[in-house]
Structures are given as C-alpha cells and as structure tokens.
Design an enzyme around this catalytic site. Structure first.
Site, PDB file in Angstrom:
ATOM      1  N   GLY A  10       0.846  -1.202   0.000  1.00 28.94           N
ATOM      2  CA  GLY A  10       0.000   0.000   0.000  1.00 28.94           C
ATOM      3  C   GLY A  10       0.876   1.245   0.000  1.00 28.94           C
ATOM      4  N   GLY A  13      -0.211   5.061  -1.156  1.00 32.10           N
ATOM      5  CA  GLY A  13      -1.279   5.784  -0.477  1.00 32.10           C
ATOM      6  C   GLY A  13      -0.756   6.997   0.280  1.00 32.10           C
ATOM      7  CD  GLN A  14      -3.316  11.142   4.177  1.00 26.25           C
ATOM      8  OE1 GLN A  14      -4.190  10.369   4.538  1.00 26.25           O
ATOM      9  NE2 GLN A  14      -3.135  12.313   4.734  1.00 26.25           N
ATOM     10  CG  ASP A  36      -0.519   0.759  -3.877  1.00 29.27           C
ATOM     11  OD1 ASP A  36      -0.444   1.440  -2.850  1.00 29.27           O
ATOM     12  OD2 ASP A  36      -1.593   0.563  -4.487  1.00 29.27           O
ATOM     13  NE  ARG A  38      -3.616   4.279  -5.129  1.00 27.48           N
ATOM     14  CZ  ARG A  38      -3.723   5.493  -4.600  1.00 27.48           C
ATOM     15  NH1 ARG A  38      -3.399   6.554  -5.294  1.00 27.48           N
ATOM     16  NH2 ARG A  38      -4.150   5.648  -3.357  1.00 27.48           N
ATOM     17  CG  ASP A  54      -4.842  -8.080  -5.117  1.00 30.80           C
ATOM     18  OD1 ASP A  54      -4.996  -7.684  -3.934  1.00 30.80           O
ATOM     19  OD2 ASP A  54      -5.773  -8.512  -5.817  1.00 30.80           O
ATOM     20  CE1 TYR A 144     -10.029   2.265   8.034  1.00 29.56           C
ATOM     21  CE2 TYR A 144     -10.696   3.799   9.749  1.00 29.56           C
ATOM     22  CZ  TYR A 144      -9.723   3.278   8.932  1.00 29.56           C
ATOM     23  OH  TYR A 144      -8.434   3.762   9.008  1.00 29.56           O
ATOM     24  CE  LYS A 148      -7.530   0.313   9.828  1.00 26.82           C
ATOM     25  NZ  LYS A 148      -6.314  -0.186   9.185  1.00 26.82           N
TER      26      LYS A 148
HETATM   27  P1  NAD Z   1      -4.773   5.163   1.300  1.00 25.28           P
HETATM   28  O1  NAD Z   1      -6.122   4.751   0.863  1.00 25.28           O
HETATM   29  O2  NAD Z   1      -4.284   6.524   0.943  1.00 25.28           O
HETATM   30  O3  NAD Z   1      -3.701   4.105   0.769  1.00 25.28           O
HETATM   31  C1  NAD Z   1      -3.923   2.732   0.767  1.00 25.28           C
HETATM   32  C2  NAD Z   1      -3.141   2.136  -0.401  1.00 25.28           C
HETATM   33  O4  NAD Z   1      -3.384   0.734  -0.413  1.00 25.28           O
HETATM   34  C3  NAD Z   1      -3.566   2.694  -1.765  1.00 25.28           C
HETATM   35  O5  NAD Z   1      -2.449   3.168  -2.479  1.00 25.28           O
HETATM   36  C4  NAD Z   1      -4.211   1.489  -2.465  1.00 25.28           C
HETATM   37  O6  NAD Z   1      -3.965   1.456  -3.864  1.00 25.28           O
HETATM   38  C5  NAD Z   1      -3.520   0.327  -1.760  1.00 25.28           C
HETATM   39  N1  NAD Z   1      -4.302  -0.907  -1.836  1.00 25.28           N
HETATM   40  C6  NAD Z   1      -5.645  -1.051  -1.703  1.00 25.28           C
HETATM   41  N2  NAD Z   1      -5.997  -2.336  -1.874  1.00 25.28           N
HETATM   42  C7  NAD Z   1      -4.843  -3.016  -2.121  1.00 25.28           C
HETATM   43  C8  NAD Z   1      -4.563  -4.373  -2.395  1.00 25.28           C
HETATM   44  N3  NAD Z   1      -5.528  -5.291  -2.461  1.00 25.28           N
HETATM   45  N4  NAD Z   1      -3.272  -4.726  -2.588  1.00 25.28           N
HETATM   46  C9  NAD Z   1      -2.286  -3.815  -2.524  1.00 25.28           C
HETATM   47  N5  NAD Z   1      -2.491  -2.496  -2.282  1.00 25.28           N
HETATM   48  C10 NAD Z   1      -3.766  -2.111  -2.095  1.00 25.28           C
HETATM   49  O7  NAD Z   1      -4.692   4.940   2.879  1.00 25.28           O
HETATM   50  P2  NAD Z   1      -3.729   5.648   3.944  1.00 25.28           P
HETATM   51  O8  NAD Z   1      -4.406   6.878   4.407  1.00 25.28           O
HETATM   52  O9  NAD Z   1      -2.346   5.719   3.426  1.00 25.28           O
HETATM   53  O10 NAD Z   1      -3.838   4.596   5.139  1.00 25.28           O
HETATM   54  C11 NAD Z   1      -2.889   3.567   5.347  1.00 25.28           C
HETATM   55  C12 NAD Z   1      -3.286   2.785   6.586  1.00 25.28           C
HETATM   56  O11 NAD Z   1      -3.387   3.671   7.712  1.00 25.28           O
HETATM   57  C13 NAD Z   1      -4.656   2.101   6.485  1.00 25.28           C
HETATM   58  O12 NAD Z   1      -4.627   0.878   7.192  1.00 25.28           O
HETATM   59  C14 NAD Z   1      -5.583   3.065   7.197  1.00 25.28           C
HETATM   60  O13 NAD Z   1      -6.711   2.411   7.705  1.00 25.28           O
HETATM   61  C15 NAD Z   1      -4.675   3.571   8.299  1.00 25.28           C
HETATM   62  N6  NAD Z   1      -5.123   4.878   8.833  1.00 25.28           N
HETATM   63  C16 NAD Z   1      -5.083   5.996   8.057  1.00 25.28           C
HETATM   64  C17 NAD Z   1      -5.504   7.219   8.588  1.00 25.28           C
HETATM   65  C18 NAD Z   1      -5.472   8.494   7.772  1.00 25.28           C
HETATM   66  O14 NAD Z   1      -5.924   9.542   8.251  1.00 25.28           O
HETATM   67  N7  NAD Z   1      -4.940   8.477   6.552  1.00 25.28           N
HETATM   68  C19 NAD Z   1      -5.977   7.279   9.910  1.00 25.28           C
HETATM   69  C20 NAD Z   1      -6.036   6.116  10.660  1.00 25.28           C
HETATM   70  C21 NAD Z   1      -5.572   4.917  10.121  1.00 25.28           C
END
Ligand code: NAD
Length: 317
Positions: A10, A13-14, A36, A38, A54, A144, A148
């Site tokens: 992943g 992602g952010q 990822d 993507r 994946d 969600y 978690k």
């Molecule tokens: P995001 O959605 O920005 O990134 C998640 C990434 O995972 C994406 O790039 C997506 O393409 C990838 N992904 C999705 N399905 C996939 C798969 N089957 N195989 C491989 N990659 C896959 O999420 P984020 O904000 O970066 O969050 C990362 C983690 O932190 C998550 O577990 C989220 O629950 C947790 N989290 C985030 C926040 C926040 O504010 N951003 C807050 C609390 C917890």
C-alpha cells in the site's frame, strides 16, 4: 547479523509514499521494496525498487516475501472509513483478509517485525469522548472501525500465540500535503487547505463544532518508526497503541487558516460523514505510548497550518 529487508504494502497511499521514503533513508533505498495495486506513485519513481502487488493474492505475496528475503512488512493497504460505508462487505473482506494473509505468511516465514495501523475509529459512541483511554468501552459502529478492532485482536493473538512481533498504532486523522488522502472522514482537514489556496472558500462536510483527534504526517511517520525501532521489551501493547497529536474543529482550523489568508471563508453542509465523526473520540489519551517508547508529538494546529500553507503550493502546480 541478518540485514533488514522491508516490504511496504500500500506504498502509493497517503501514508505509504512518505513512510517508504523515510524508511529508504534509514535502511537504504535498495532494502525497502515498495508495492501497491496502483501504478508507482510519482514521488517514489527512481527512489528504490517497486512491484505491483495485490495483497489479497496470498500466493503472490508469499512468493514475493521469499524471493526478496523480506524481514519486515508494513501493511498499509486498506479501505478507509468513508469509502468503507459505501461498500461494507468489501471493506470487511479487504481489511481482514489482507491482514490475515500477512500475519500467516509472517508466521510461516519467521518474519522479524510486522507493522499494521489501526485507527481511532475502533472507538464508538459509548466510549468516553475526551482523552479516550487505551482500555475502555470499544463498540465501533462503522465497518472500518469494526474491521480495525477485529484486526487488533488478530495482531495480539498472533503475538501471544506464535510470538510474532506485530506492532500497531491507532492513528488519528492524518494531515499531509505530499500524497492525496484515501477516503477518510478526517479528509476535510486536508481539503480545506487545497480549497483555501485555490478557491479562497471551502464547503465543509462536517459541522463547525466537530472536534476530532488529528496528527500532522511528519509526526505520524516519526511515531511509526520510533515504535518499530523501540526495543521489544518496551512494547507492552500488542493490540494497538493510542496515539495523540492535536484536536481541533473545522471552525478552529478555518480561523487558523484565516490568519494567513484573510479573505478565506468557510460554509458547512454536513453529510453522512458527520455521523461517523460523531461516533469517534474528540481527543486521545496516549499515556502508554509516551511511557513505553517515549512518544511526544511536535506539531500542533498553529505550526502545522503554517507548514501546510508553506509547502502545499509547490505540489499544486
Ligand atoms: P490510502 O487509501 O491513501 O492508501 C492505501 C493504499 O493501499 C492505496 O495506495 C491502495 O492502492 C492500496 N491498496 C488497496 N488495496 C490493495 C490491495 N488489495 N493490494 C495492494 N495495495 C492495495 O490509505 P492511507 O491513508 O495511506 O492509510 C494507510 C493505513 O493507515 C490504512 O490501514 C488506514 O486504515 C490507516 N489509517 C489511516 C488514517 C489516515 O488519516 N490516513 C488514519 C487512521 C488509520
């Protein structure tokens, strides 16, 4: 001594983009394999190895772990809170199965350390709202949050039953300017900066008085790395640590932005995400993280706002 070889799942992602870049600085570019579903994120291009993966495909994941001699896995792939409510069964399936795939392969291949983030979304309407303790009523009402909380139980189970070194943080809402947010309820606190700079006005999907726990990304990355580098003996929580940063409302962040952009205006049009926000804590008690491995946030509303407004414009061009 075994050399660390890290797999980030992943990574586009952010959090993933910034965490991957931070880990590459510490462990060496070649030793951090980003993955990822993507295409590779622009900010990762040319900074180290990348594969399309994946995480739901257990066999593909297993082969990758063996082939690259992986010693640590950071699992960041997930469906976030607001997106999850649109398709609850899919969110449950992805959030649970991705974790179970990683935990099971980690056990089989004797992986040294696993990182998996939880969220303040594990708390529900019956949890105390202010300075929510580590151990309290936990009755999440979003899919969600339910996924978690179940994930936290699995992490602790794998640690207690198999001795797997799984570590986890309950992140608050994360604010950043480098990579886009992924469909969470706290995303308003990022959108507001984009709209303030581009349109000078923002229509907020939460009410003005909605307080939520938040954290600036540099603090979240530092917390993650500090937790993962802490001596094993200091980790007393094997489900997931409460992690505190700051707490503010849309009205307060708007006022802070106005100090920099006086013509900025905000309006409010709460949607389905208001109900999600109302079920969550307003602030977090992270005493255990502070005592166990020395956690201390560096960014509060004023400093974060100034930093966002200084750095975001360059990424908007
Ligand atoms: P995001 O959605 O920005 O990134 C998640 C990434 O995972 C994406 O790039 C997506 O393409 C990838 N992904 C999705 N399905 C996939 C798969 N089957 N195989 C491989 N990659 C896959 O999420 P984020 O904000 O970066 O969050 C990362 C983690 O932190 C998550 O577990 C989220 O629950 C947790 N989290 C985030 C926040 C926040 O504010 N951003 C807050 C609390 C917890």
């Amino acid at each position: 001594m075994k050399k660390d070889k890290i797999l980030v799942i992943g990574a586009c992602g952010q959090i993933g983009v910034e965490l991957t870049l931070a880990l590459r600085k510490i462990y060496g570019d070649a030793n951090v394999l980003a993955s990822d579903l993507r295409e590779e994120h622009d900010l990762l291009k040319g900074t180290g190895p990348y594969v399309t993966l994946d995480v739901m495909n257990k066999e593909q994941l297993h082969v990758l772990v063996i082939r690259h001699n992986i010693t640590q896995i950071y699992l960041l792939a997930a469906i976030l809170s607001a997106t999850g409510e649109k398709n609850p069964l899919l969110a449950w399936h992805i959030n649970m199965q991705s974790l179970l795939n990683v935990l099971d392969i980690a056990k089989e291949e004797s992986i040294d350390k696993i990182y998996w983030p939880s969220s303040i979304a594990v708390f529900g309407p019956n949890s105390p709202k202010e300075t929510t303790p580590q151990h309290t009523i936990i009755e999440p009402t979003t899919i969600y949050g339910i996924s978690k909380y179940a994930g936290e139980r699995w992490c602790e189970y794998y640690n207690h039953r198999y001795g797997l070194d799984v570590r986890s943080l309950r992140y608050p809402g994360l604010i950043s300017y480098k990579s886009a947010p992924g469909g969470g309820t706290t995303d308003y606190a990022i959108e507001i900066f984009h709209e303030a700079l581009e349109e000078k006005t923002y229509n907020c999907f939460l009410k003005e008085s909605t307080y939520l726990p938040m954290m600036y990304m540099p603090d979240a990355i530092r917390a993650t790395i500090e937790l993962m580098e802490a001596d094993k003996s200091r980790i007393t929580v094997r489900s997931s640590y409460n992690l505190g940063g700051m707490s503010f409302s849309p009205k307060e962040i708007a006022a802070e932005i106005k100090k920099h952009i006086p013509e900025f205006t905000i309006s409010y049009e709460p949607d389905y995400r208001q109900q999600i926000a109302d079920s969550w804590p307003q602030s977090i008690d992270d005493t255990l993280a502070r005592n166990d491995w020395g956690w201390k946030p560096e960014f509060y509303l004023e400093k974060m706002t100034a930093d966002m407004l200084k750095n975001l414009p360059a990424t908007l061009q």
